[in-house]
Design a protein around this motif. Structure first.
Motif, PDB file in Angstrom:
ATOM      1  N   ILE A 387      55.371 142.720  50.233  1.00 12.76           N
ATOM      2  CA  ILE A 387      55.956 141.883  49.187  1.00 12.76           C
ATOM      3  C   ILE A 387      57.223 142.571  48.693  1.00 12.76           C
ATOM      4  CG2 ILE A 387      55.536 140.609  47.065  1.00 12.76           C
ATOM      5  CD1 ILE A 387      53.481 139.978  49.227  1.00 12.76           C
ATOM      6  N   ASP A 388      58.365 141.952  48.903  1.00 12.93           N
ATOM      7  CA  ASP A 388      59.641 142.576  48.564  1.00 12.93           C
ATOM      8  C   ASP A 388      59.815 142.748  47.062  1.00 12.93           C
ATOM      9  OD1 ASP A 388      60.430 142.825  51.164  1.00 12.93           O
ATOM     10  OD2 ASP A 388      61.695 141.038  51.188  1.00 12.93           O
ATOM     11  N   ALA A 389      60.533 143.815  46.687  1.00 17.78           N
ATOM     12  CA  ALA A 389      60.984 143.974  45.309  1.00 17.78           C
ATOM     13  C   ALA A 389      62.224 143.104  45.108  1.00 17.78           C
ATOM     14  CB  ALA A 389      61.314 145.435  45.034  1.00 17.78           C
ATOM     15  N   GLU A 390      62.430 142.661  43.867  1.00 19.16           N
ATOM     16  CA  GLU A 390      63.577 141.797  43.584  1.00 19.16           C
ATOM     17  C   GLU A 390      64.227 142.237  42.271  1.00 19.16           C
ATOM     18  OE1 GLU A 390      63.226 137.730  44.851  1.00 19.16           O
ATOM     19  OE2 GLU A 390      61.120 138.039  45.409  1.00 19.16           O
ATOM     20  N   THR A 423      56.229 146.683  46.694  1.00 18.10           N
ATOM     21  CA  THR A 423      57.443 147.462  46.936  1.00 18.10           C
ATOM     22  C   THR A 423      57.936 148.039  45.624  1.00 18.10           C
ATOM     23  OG1 THR A 423      58.081 146.078  48.817  1.00 18.10           O
ATOM     24  CG2 THR A 423      59.809 147.391  47.809  1.00 18.10           C
ATOM     25  N   TYR A 424      58.253 149.335  45.647  1.00 15.80           N
ATOM     26  CA  TYR A 424      58.746 150.030  44.461  1.00 15.80           C
ATOM     27  C   TYR A 424      60.160 150.531  44.721  1.00 15.80           C
ATOM     28  CZ  TYR A 424      53.811 150.008  43.149  1.00 15.80           C
ATOM     29  OH  TYR A 424      52.532 149.618  42.848  1.00 15.80           O
ATOM     30  N   PHE A 449      45.298 151.341  47.574  1.00 16.82           N
ATOM     31  CA  PHE A 449      46.690 151.319  47.125  1.00 16.82           C
ATOM     32  C   PHE A 449      47.594 151.281  48.356  1.00 16.82           C
ATOM     33  CE2 PHE A 449      50.668 153.471  46.129  1.00 16.82           C
ATOM     34  CZ  PHE A 449      51.039 152.909  44.921  1.00 16.82           C
ATOM     35  N   ALA A 450      48.601 150.418  48.342  1.00  9.92           N
ATOM     36  CA  ALA A 450      49.536 150.327  49.474  1.00  9.92           C
ATOM     37  C   ALA A 450      50.920 150.020  48.924  1.00  9.92           C
ATOM     38  CB  ALA A 450      49.096 149.242  50.458  1.00  9.92           C
ATOM     39  N   ALA A 451      51.907 150.807  49.348  1.00 12.67           N
ATOM     40  CA  ALA A 451      53.247 150.670  48.778  1.00 12.67           C
ATOM     41  C   ALA A 451      54.327 150.878  49.821  1.00 12.67           C
ATOM     42  CB  ALA A 451      53.436 151.679  47.647  1.00 12.67           C
ATOM     43  N   LYS A 452      55.375 150.071  49.695  1.00 13.58           N
ATOM     44  CA  LYS A 452      56.621 150.333  50.414  1.00 13.58           C
ATOM     45  C   LYS A 452      57.572 150.969  49.412  1.00 13.58           C
ATOM     46  CE  LYS A 452      59.810 147.186  51.295  1.00 13.58           C
ATOM     47  NZ  LYS A 452      60.602 146.055  51.870  1.00 13.58           N
ATOM     48  N   ILE A 508      57.500 154.578  54.078  1.00 14.28           N
ATOM     49  CA  ILE A 508      58.698 155.287  53.636  1.00 14.28           C
ATOM     50  C   ILE A 508      59.883 154.565  54.257  1.00 14.28           C
ATOM     51  CG2 ILE A 508      59.894 157.509  53.624  1.00 14.28           C
ATOM     52  CD1 ILE A 508      57.101 158.830  53.944  1.00 14.28           C
ATOM     53  N   ALA A 509      60.446 153.639  53.500  1.00 12.19           N
ATOM     54  CA  ALA A 509      61.507 152.763  54.007  1.00 12.19           C
ATOM     55  C   ALA A 509      62.852 153.295  53.512  1.00 12.19           C
ATOM     56  CB  ALA A 509      61.280 151.327  53.553  1.00 12.19           C
ATOM     57  N   THR A 510      63.472 154.138  54.307  1.00 14.21           N
ATOM     58  CA  THR A 510      64.718 154.768  53.893  1.00 14.21           C
ATOM     59  C   THR A 510      65.585 155.101  55.093  1.00 14.21           C
ATOM     60  OG1 THR A 510      65.690 156.639  52.691  1.00 14.21           O
ATOM     61  CG2 THR A 510      63.670 157.073  53.917  1.00 14.21           C
ATOM     62  N   HIS A 511      66.899 155.134  54.866  1.00 22.51           N
ATOM     63  CA  HIS A 511      67.850 155.575  55.875  1.00 22.51           C
ATOM     64  C   HIS A 511      68.331 156.997  55.575  1.00 22.51           C
ATOM     65  CE1 HIS A 511      69.088 151.316  57.369  1.00 22.51           C
ATOM     66  NE2 HIS A 511      67.824 151.341  56.974  1.00 22.51           N
ATOM     67  N   ASN A 512      67.697 157.636  54.606  1.00 20.13           N
ATOM     68  CA  ASN A 512      68.090 158.976  54.191  1.00 20.13           C
ATOM     69  C   ASN A 512      67.357 160.023  55.031  1.00 20.13           C
ATOM     70  OD1 ASN A 512      67.789 161.520  52.472  1.00 20.13           O
ATOM     71  ND2 ASN A 512      69.316 160.369  51.302  1.00 20.13           N
ATOM     72  N   LYS A 513      68.105 160.736  55.844  1.00 15.65           N
ATOM     73  CA  LYS A 513      67.507 161.698  56.777  1.00 15.65           C
ATOM     74  C   LYS A 513      66.790 162.822  56.042  1.00 15.65           C
ATOM     75  CE  LYS A 513      70.291 164.390  59.227  1.00 15.65           C
ATOM     76  NZ  LYS A 513      69.909 165.829  59.031  1.00 15.65           N
ATOM     77  N   GLU A 514      67.375 163.275  54.937  1.00 15.51           N
ATOM     78  CA  GLU A 514      66.775 164.399  54.207  1.00 15.51           C
ATOM     79  C   GLU A 514      65.407 164.015  53.643  1.00 15.51           C
ATOM     80  OE1 GLU A 514      69.959 163.452  53.895  1.00 15.51           O
ATOM     81  OE2 GLU A 514      70.786 165.177  54.985  1.00 15.51           O
TER      82      GLU A 514
END
Length: 608
Positions: A387-390, A423-424, A449-452, A508-514
């Motif tokens: 469920i997307d955050a808005e 989604t948080y 519990f389940a989170a994006k 873990i939905a990110t484009h941040n390599k670190e």
């Protein structure tokens, strides 16, 4: 010898085609070139694999090719042999996110050239800023058919998986060959999605008159009909996931497509005011209210006899602990139940003015039913729902609805794994507090519990809205604070998983390599294996392939977010994506560098 002949044949085709049509490769020649690329890549893979066997100590050879491969793995026409998903996972210290072969080795040369062109275009600020106007001008001058074709074979092909399930299958098969799962997102923008369209000024609508002399509101029928139509679209998306990836896959869903945005904002106002009321009751600021304080405050704000008050306390404190917290308080004062309390208000305050009308409650329940219909379908199909955050003004209502779904469809006595993910957005100052509260809520009500976890996509909008309404910005003041929040939330949830075992799941939905490197290192420290189903990683299709493909090839649960839909419907989505991610796309130097490096490696083989 055979590979040399193939390279020579490819060169002849390029020279011949370029003489006829400079800079353009078309028709069957493109197909032949693609097949030749596949063949040459397969020969390279075998050579690299052989080399890695004889030179195991060489750090220049990517770990993804260190396992010996049989012919069925590298034969592009054989779809039944072993895939990269069967490789043993590597240790975090061996993961190299800067390896062009791991990131782009499975792409055709045509794909590489297109990707470079798209990223270069996205670095042009004028083009991104005025994309919508330029597309409209193109439709006027060239017509919609030609404009859509230009978009389809450039930006659409790079950022979208296809127009339908059949189109997506080759893309998804390619991803699964690299141990990457799909997240399907029907990316057509809603025609009535703007806030201004949420309320009707005409006679054709649902008239509502909230209590306490609030302004009358008219919700148009078109909005409700669109929401019903979107249910069918999302059902197709859920079933498409089942069809193209029956073993594992996600479908993305937007709540604003299932309910009138104005209604969601009204629900959010109720939830925020209930939270404010709890703060008034919590006079010591501990997050807990003793019975004596509750009775004192309740009698201050509401009319109630002793019998009614005793019943309310029993509902708020069913275990007779003597204390009431915000979880039980919010469970009792939901938007649909609020009129039962506010009709007893001694004064008309913010909570009373937020009370929905009976007709608005009917609309809220209709939205809730749409969500339950889709959740049931997802469980039946074995598809997980993200469920997307808005926008922040809608988020309290979205959280409330998602938590209700999680309590039912993620229940521990019903399933061993969660199906519903909230989604948080960690650029919001209250995100860590909300995650901690929802984690406690999952323990109390016994659901998974389940989170994006994302950083956030509406920063400019949120700051402008806060300034316009003279409110404090909900966004962290600095990027460093957002990064810190994101990494700390990941650590909190990974440590919870290590202590309590399977059940909790995070994406873990990110484009941040670190951030990814920190998460991978912490997983190793906590003995959470790469293939553990508790942890997923995800990036947008067409972006950060060096992260997704490398994670997948090393045995981690990697996913690509795959927008799809007919080109003319998806164009607004592509424009919005480019604008929302302008900074990220504008700094695509690493992407282009890796693509160019792969091209150099690929063509260097022709001269060996």
């Amino acid at each position: 010898m055979m590979t040399s002949r193939m390279r020579h044949l490819k060169k002849m085709i390029i020279n011949s085609q370029s003489a006829k049509h400079p800079r353009v490769l078309m028709g069957c020649d493109t197909i032949v070139l693609t097949k030749l690329d596949d063949f040459i890549l397969s020969r390279r893979t075998i050579a690299t694999s052989t080399s890695s066997t004889s030179k195991a100590s060489s750090s220049a050879i990517p770990t993804t090719f260190s396992t010996s491969l049989d012919a069925s793995t590298v034969d592009p026409d054989n779809h039944d042999g072993p895939t990269l998903a069967h490789r043993a996972p590597s240790s975090p210290s061996r993961i190299n996110f800067s390896d062009s072969v791991s990131a782009h080795g499975s792409k055709t040369t045509l794909d590489l050239f297109r990707a470079i062109a798209v990223f270069k275009a996205c670095q042009l600020e004028f083009l991104v800023k005025h994309a919508e106007a330029l597309l409209n001008a193109s439709r006027t001058l060239l017509g919609s058919t030609l404009t859509n074709s230009l978009v389809k074979y450039t930006f659409f092909r790079h950022f979208c998986a296809g127009e339908n399930s059949a189109d997506m299958k080759p893309v998804i098969h390619m991803l699964e060959q690299n141990n990457i799962g799909p997240i399907l997102d029907y990316a057509a923008e809603s025609e009535g999605g703007k806030d201004d369209d949420a309320i009707s000024d005409g006679e054709d609508g649902i008239f509502t008159q909230p209590p306490f002399n609030q302004p009358a509101r008219v919700y148009d029928y078109k909005s409700e009909k669109d929401c019903d139509r979107h249910v069918q679209i999302f059902k197709k998306c859920i079933r498409s996931v089942r069809d193209v990836s029956p073993t594992h896959g996600f479908a993305a869903l937007k709540v604003t497509a299932l309910g009138n945005p104005e209604l969601l904002e009204r629900m959010s106002t109720v939830i925020v005011e209930v939270k404010n009321l709890f703060s008034k009751f919590d006079r010591k600021g501990t997050g807990l209210i003793c019975r004596e304080d509750f009775i004192h405050c309740y009698e201050k704000y509401f009319y109630a006899d002793d019998e009614k008050l005793t019943k309310i306390i029993r509902l708020l404190d069913p275990n007779n602990t003597g204390m009431i917290d915000c979880i039980s308080f919010s469970q009792l004062l939901t938007p649909c139940k609020l009129p039962n309390f506010t009709q007893k208000c001694k004064e008309i305050g913010p909570l009373a003015l937020a009370t929905p009308s009976s007709d608005e409650i009917i609309l809220m329940k209709a939205m809730r039913e749409r969500l339950h219909t889709l959740a049931k379908d997802a469980v039946y199909c074995g598809t997980k729902l993200l469920i997307d955050a808005e926008h922040a003004k809608y988020q309290p209502a979205i959280d409330n609805l998602v938590l209700e779904l999680q309590q039912k469809y993620n229940a521990r006595d019903r399933t061993e794994r969660p199906f519903i993910f909230n989604t948080y957005q960690c650029y919001l100052k209250d995100s860590a507090e909300r995650i901690t509260t929802d984690l406690k809520r999952s323990e109390r009500f016994s659901f998974h519990f389940a989170a994006k976890l994302v950083r956030g996509a509406y920063m400019v909008h949120e700051r402008e809205r806060a300034k316009k309404n003279n409110l404090p910005s909900p966004i962290h003041d600095t990027a460093e604070n957002t990064h810190r929040c994101y990494d700390e939330v990941i650590e909190l949830l990974l440590r919870h998983r290590a202590r309590h075992g399977p059940g909790l799941e995070i994406m873990i939905a990110t484009h941040n390599k670190e951030s990814i490197e920190r998460a991978v290192s912490l997983m190793s420290e906590l003995d959470i294996g790469p293939s553990d189903e508790s942890v997923h990683f995800a990036q947008l299709y067409g972006m950060s392939d060096n992260l997704t493909f490398t994670l997948g090839n090393h045995g981690y649960n990697a996913f690509k977010y795959l927008p799809y839909g007919e080109v003319q419907e998806v164009v607004p989505y592509l424009v919005r994506r480019a604008q929302e991610n302008g900074d990220m796309l504008g700094n695509a130097g690493t992407e282009v560098s890796l693509l160019l490096d792969e091209l150099r490696k690929r063509y260097s083989y022709q001269f060996e």
